[in-house]
Motif scaffolding. Sequence first.
Motif, PDB file in Angstrom:
ATOM      1  N   LEU A 208      16.055 -19.737  16.619  1.00 16.64           N
ATOM      2  CA  LEU A 208      17.098 -18.775  16.253  1.00 16.64           C
ATOM      3  C   LEU A 208      18.130 -19.379  15.303  1.00 16.64           C
ATOM      4  N   LYS A 209      18.332 -20.698  15.383  1.00 16.76           N
ATOM      5  CA  LYS A 209      19.330 -21.329  14.527  1.00 16.76           C
ATOM      6  C   LYS A 209      18.977 -21.224  13.048  1.00 16.76           C
ATOM      7  N   VAL A 210      17.712 -20.979  12.746  1.00 16.72           N
ATOM      8  CA  VAL A 210      17.299 -20.850  11.352  1.00 16.72           C
ATOM      9  C   VAL A 210      17.734 -19.506  10.777  1.00 16.72           C
ATOM     10  N   TRP A 211      17.542 -18.420  11.529  1.00 18.79           N
ATOM     11  CA  TRP A 211      17.742 -17.093  10.962  1.00 18.79           C
ATOM     12  C   TRP A 211      18.824 -16.258  11.639  1.00 18.79           C
ATOM     13  N   ASN A 212      19.413 -16.760  12.722  1.00 21.10           N
ATOM     14  CA  ASN A 212      20.365 -15.946  13.476  1.00 21.10           C
ATOM     15  C   ASN A 212      21.631 -16.721  13.826  1.00 21.10           C
ATOM     16  N   TRP A 213      21.940 -17.746  13.002  1.00 21.67           N
ATOM     17  CA  TRP A 213      23.125 -18.542  13.292  1.00 21.67           C
ATOM     18  C   TRP A 213      23.755 -19.027  12.001  1.00 21.67           C
ATOM     19  N   ASN A 214      25.072 -18.925  11.933  1.00 26.36           N
ATOM     20  CA  ASN A 214      25.850 -19.403  10.786  1.00 26.36           C
ATOM     21  C   ASN A 214      26.713 -20.568  11.265  1.00 26.36           C
ATOM     22  N   PRO A 215      26.356 -21.818  10.934  1.00 27.93           N
ATOM     23  CA  PRO A 215      27.094 -22.970  11.466  1.00 27.93           C
ATOM     24  C   PRO A 215      28.538 -23.039  11.008  1.00 27.93           C
ATOM     25  N   ALA A 216      28.891 -22.325   9.948  1.00 23.55           N
ATOM     26  CA  ALA A 216      30.276 -22.362   9.473  1.00 23.55           C
ATOM     27  C   ALA A 216      31.244 -21.736  10.469  1.00 23.55           C
ATOM     28  N   VAL A 217      30.749 -20.913  11.396  1.00 20.43           N
ATOM     29  CA  VAL A 217      31.642 -20.288  12.373  1.00 20.43           C
ATOM     30  C   VAL A 217      32.221 -21.319  13.341  1.00 20.43           C
ATOM     31  N   GLU A 218      31.583 -22.476  13.438  1.00 23.58           N
ATOM     32  CA  GLU A 218      32.041 -23.481  14.391  1.00 23.58           C
ATOM     33  C   GLU A 218      33.333 -24.163  13.944  1.00 23.58           C
TER      34      GLU A 218
ATOM     35  N   TYR B 227      33.547  -8.718  16.418  1.00 25.07           N
ATOM     36  CA  TYR B 227      32.603  -9.800  16.698  1.00 25.07           C
ATOM     37  C   TYR B 227      31.634  -9.913  15.524  1.00 25.07           C
ATOM     38  N   TYR B 228      31.379 -11.132  15.095  1.00 22.93           N
ATOM     39  CA  TYR B 228      30.556 -11.393  13.912  1.00 22.93           C
ATOM     40  C   TYR B 228      29.150 -11.794  14.313  1.00 22.93           C
ATOM     41  N   MET B 229      28.146 -11.206  13.637  1.00 23.76           N
ATOM     42  CA  MET B 229      26.765 -11.608  13.840  1.00 23.76           C
ATOM     43  C   MET B 229      26.112 -11.860  12.495  1.00 23.76           C
ATOM     44  N   TYR B 230      25.362 -12.958  12.387  1.00 25.76           N
ATOM     45  CA  TYR B 230      24.668 -13.310  11.158  1.00 25.76           C
ATOM     46  C   TYR B 230      23.165 -13.297  11.398  1.00 25.76           C
TER      47      TYR B 230
END
Length: 230
Positions: free
Chosen positions: A112-122, A99-102
């Motif tokens: 959280l979308k600023v510092w805890n989310w990588n939109p490329a995973v979508e 499982y990947y976490m960014y």
Amino acid sequence: LFLTYDNRSARNIQKETPWIWPQVWVSETGTSSPTSGSNRCITYEKDYDKAVKGIVQQTRGSARRVLGSRDASNGLTGSDRARIFTLGLYYLVSNLNTYYMYETLGPFGGDLKVWNWNPAVEYDVGTPVTIPNDIQDFEGRTGTTEHWLYASGPDAYNPDLTYRVFARRFSNALVLVKIMPEGSVNDDRSMTIHPLGGSYAVLQGDGTLGTVVTAATLRNNEAMILIDLN
């Protein structure tokens, strides 16, 4: 936390606890960091065996790993290069037990979308597919769906060192990851070009598709997630 221990008791604890909070798996520090110290660059010599090869071997059975990638390159905002590089590294090892976490380096706060989310995973890269017939995977096997050494040669910055580009094919994408040899740099002076044998769209850090390319231009510690247009 238990997967580094070989004894059966540790393995049994991991089997009974399907989720664990992640430790930092890899930390991308940008293009001007040293190769030693607590906030160093990723290097092939220090990190490939533990952070790539070792993860695949540990998670083939029932052992699960939450892989925490930390983007320390640009404070709270992070960088598109680190988003694609850490996700590309994850795609080299991904299976049903990983499982990947960014996260960025912070200071944390706000959305959280600023510092805890990588939109490329979508973007759906699909599922791993079998490697080409004339290729051996990272363990010297044929006919698997694992990653392999795509290209290697004298490092562009220091020809006494060896650069390495690893690859893994998915049903919708080709993932390439170039890991820096210790003693080199990861800016434009390390750039190499690799033919792709087809046309691919480059997945960007915001999850959209960018330029269509027929060759991959990669610096050390850089990845490309190439969406198949063939």
